[in-house]
Design a protein around this motif. Structure first.
Motif, PDB file in Angstrom:
ATOM      1  N   VAL A  19      11.838  42.435  40.694  1.00 41.52           N
ATOM      2  CA  VAL A  19      11.183  42.032  41.938  1.00 41.52           C
ATOM      3  C   VAL A  19       9.706  42.407  41.899  1.00 41.52           C
ATOM      4  O   VAL A  19       8.829  41.592  42.216  1.00 41.52           O
ATOM      5  CB  VAL A  19      11.881  42.660  43.165  1.00 41.52           C
ATOM      6  CG1 VAL A  19      11.023  42.548  44.416  1.00 41.52           C
ATOM      7  CG2 VAL A  19      13.236  42.016  43.386  1.00 41.52           C
ATOM      8  N   GLN A  20       9.420  43.633  41.498  1.00 44.87           N
ATOM      9  CA  GLN A  20       8.039  44.096  41.447  1.00 44.87           C
ATOM     10  C   GLN A  20       7.222  43.259  40.467  1.00 44.87           C
ATOM     11  O   GLN A  20       6.104  42.846  40.771  1.00 44.87           O
ATOM     12  CB  GLN A  20       7.982  45.571  41.059  1.00 44.87           C
ATOM     13  CG  GLN A  20       6.570  46.129  41.055  1.00 44.87           C
ATOM     14  CD  GLN A  20       6.527  47.603  40.750  1.00 44.87           C
ATOM     15  OE1 GLN A  20       7.527  48.200  40.378  1.00 44.87           O
ATOM     16  NE2 GLN A  20       5.369  48.198  40.891  1.00 44.87           N
ATOM     17  N   LEU A  23       6.690  39.609  41.911  1.00 41.94           N
ATOM     18  CA  LEU A  23       5.691  39.568  42.977  1.00 41.94           C
ATOM     19  C   LEU A  23       4.280  39.850  42.452  1.00 41.94           C
ATOM     20  O   LEU A  23       3.322  39.195  42.862  1.00 41.94           O
ATOM     21  CB  LEU A  23       6.055  40.553  44.088  1.00 41.94           C
ATOM     22  CG  LEU A  23       7.259  40.168  44.938  1.00 41.94           C
ATOM     23  CD1 LEU A  23       7.673  41.322  45.836  1.00 41.94           C
ATOM     24  CD2 LEU A  23       6.970  38.916  45.758  1.00 41.94           C
ATOM     25  N   THR A  24       4.163  40.784  41.546  1.00 37.01           N
ATOM     26  CA  THR A  24       2.854  41.121  40.984  1.00 37.01           C
ATOM     27  C   THR A  24       2.299  39.969  40.153  1.00 37.01           C
ATOM     28  O   THR A  24       1.141  39.583  40.299  1.00 37.01           O
ATOM     29  CB  THR A  24       2.952  42.402  40.124  1.00 37.01           C
ATOM     30  OG1 THR A  24       3.452  43.460  40.932  1.00 37.01           O
ATOM     31  CG2 THR A  24       1.602  42.781  39.559  1.00 37.01           C
ATOM     32  N   ASN A  26       2.908  36.855  40.344  1.00 37.37           N
ATOM     33  CA  ASN A  26       2.642  35.653  41.134  1.00 37.37           C
ATOM     34  C   ASN A  26       1.802  35.905  42.377  1.00 37.37           C
ATOM     35  O   ASN A  26       1.688  35.017  43.224  1.00 37.37           O
ATOM     36  CB  ASN A  26       3.973  35.005  41.540  1.00 37.37           C
ATOM     37  CG  ASN A  26       4.673  34.397  40.367  1.00 37.37           C
ATOM     38  OD1 ASN A  26       4.265  33.364  39.854  1.00 37.37           O
ATOM     39  ND2 ASN A  26       5.730  35.051  39.904  1.00 37.37           N
ATOM     40  N   SER A  27       1.210  37.075  42.504  1.00 36.42           N
ATOM     41  CA  SER A  27       0.505  37.411  43.747  1.00 36.42           C
ATOM     42  C   SER A  27      -0.612  36.422  44.063  1.00 36.42           C
ATOM     43  O   SER A  27      -0.778  36.020  45.221  1.00 36.42           O
ATOM     44  CB  SER A  27      -0.030  38.840  43.705  1.00 36.42           C
ATOM     45  OG  SER A  27      -1.005  38.978  42.693  1.00 36.42           O
ATOM     46  N   ILE A  30       0.940  33.085  45.206  1.00 41.06           N
ATOM     47  CA  ILE A  30       1.531  33.246  46.539  1.00 41.06           C
ATOM     48  C   ILE A  30       0.432  33.183  47.598  1.00 41.06           C
ATOM     49  O   ILE A  30       0.542  32.459  48.584  1.00 41.06           O
ATOM     50  CB  ILE A  30       2.301  34.576  46.648  1.00 41.06           C
ATOM     51  CG1 ILE A  30       3.519  34.572  45.732  1.00 41.06           C
ATOM     52  CG2 ILE A  30       2.704  34.854  48.094  1.00 41.06           C
ATOM     53  CD1 ILE A  30       4.144  35.941  45.564  1.00 41.06           C
ATOM     54  N   LEU A  50       3.377  37.492  53.950  1.00 41.28           N
ATOM     55  CA  LEU A  50       3.594  38.185  52.680  1.00 41.28           C
ATOM     56  C   LEU A  50       4.759  39.168  52.769  1.00 41.28           C
ATOM     57  O   LEU A  50       5.522  39.318  51.809  1.00 41.28           O
ATOM     58  CB  LEU A  50       2.315  38.882  52.233  1.00 41.28           C
ATOM     59  CG  LEU A  50       1.140  37.934  51.923  1.00 41.28           C
ATOM     60  CD1 LEU A  50      -0.128  38.742  51.634  1.00 41.28           C
ATOM     61  CD2 LEU A  50       1.467  37.003  50.773  1.00 41.28           C
ATOM     62  N   SER A  54       8.171  38.939  50.509  1.00 42.45           N
ATOM     63  CA  SER A  54       8.698  40.080  49.749  1.00 42.45           C
ATOM     64  C   SER A  54      10.158  40.341  50.102  1.00 42.45           C
ATOM     65  O   SER A  54      10.986  40.580  49.215  1.00 42.45           O
ATOM     66  CB  SER A  54       7.865  41.333  50.025  1.00 42.45           C
ATOM     67  OG  SER A  54       6.545  41.149  49.591  1.00 42.45           O
ATOM     68  N   VAL A  57      12.419  37.741  48.485  1.00 41.50           N
ATOM     69  CA  VAL A  57      12.602  37.997  47.049  1.00 41.50           C
ATOM     70  C   VAL A  57      13.599  39.135  46.843  1.00 41.50           C
ATOM     71  O   VAL A  57      14.470  39.053  45.971  1.00 41.50           O
ATOM     72  CB  VAL A  57      11.255  38.299  46.359  1.00 41.50           C
ATOM     73  CG1 VAL A  57      11.457  38.783  44.938  1.00 41.50           C
ATOM     74  CG2 VAL A  57      10.366  37.060  46.376  1.00 41.50           C
ATOM     75  N   LEU A  74       9.527  30.987  43.929  1.00 43.61           N
ATOM     76  CA  LEU A  74       8.731  31.878  44.761  1.00 43.61           C
ATOM     77  C   LEU A  74       7.593  31.134  45.454  1.00 43.61           C
ATOM     78  O   LEU A  74       7.346  31.339  46.649  1.00 43.61           O
ATOM     79  CB  LEU A  74       8.186  33.034  43.911  1.00 43.61           C
ATOM     80  CG  LEU A  74       7.357  34.085  44.605  1.00 43.61           C
ATOM     81  CD1 LEU A  74       8.092  34.684  45.789  1.00 43.61           C
ATOM     82  CD2 LEU A  74       6.976  35.170  43.614  1.00 43.61           C
ATOM     83  N   SER A  78       7.372  30.550  49.402  1.00 38.91           N
ATOM     84  CA  SER A  78       6.177  31.044  50.104  1.00 38.91           C
ATOM     85  C   SER A  78       5.638  29.994  51.051  1.00 38.91           C
ATOM     86  O   SER A  78       5.283  30.287  52.202  1.00 38.91           O
ATOM     87  CB  SER A  78       5.092  31.431  49.093  1.00 38.91           C
ATOM     88  OG  SER A  78       5.539  32.469  48.262  1.00 38.91           O
TER      89      SER A  78
END
Length: 121
Positions: A19-20, A23-24, A26-27, A30, A50, A54, A57, A74, A78
């Motif tokens: 997950v981390q 998200l990182t 694709n930040s 997103i 956001l 999160s 996800v 993702l 979003s």
């Protein structure tokens, strides 16, 4: 609040790392997707959006870990979450009975999203 809202989401260490990383990695994508949908509401609704992304996800971590394109999922999720927040804001403003303000603030964003199908479920 339902029982489902009170349930804790438990992730394995591998899922938490996934997950981390997702998200990182694709930040930027997103934020761009959310900004495109929210437009002038990005400053007001961006952080809420956001947070909801999160949470989505985290809730879908098991499915996403085996998904063929989690990055694509993702970005699409979003956009849908951002569109839902715009819809909620539209409803909130509509209920204030300030039709002029509602029309002035949301006309371009709502009409633009409807034209491209952005508010579909």
């Amino acid at each position: 609040m339902s029982n489902a809202d009170n349930e804790k989401i438990r992730l394995t260490p591998e899922e938490a790392e996934f997950v981390q990383t997702l998200l990182t990695k694709n930040s930027k994508n997103i934020r761009v997707a959310v900004r495109l949908v929210l437009g002038r509401f990005y400053n007001n609704l961006g952080e809420d959006c956001l947070s909801e992304i999160s949470l989505a996800v985290i809730q879908k971590a098991k499915m996403l870990s085996t998904h063929e394109n989690p990055d694509g999922w993702l970005v699409v999720a979003s956009k849908k979450i951002a569109a839902n927040l715009i819809r909620k804001e539209y409803t909130r403003l509509k209920n204030t009975k300030n039709d002029f303000l509602l029309f002035f603030i949301l006309k371009d964003k709502i009409m633009g999203n409807l034209a491209v199908g952005g508010l579909k479920g």
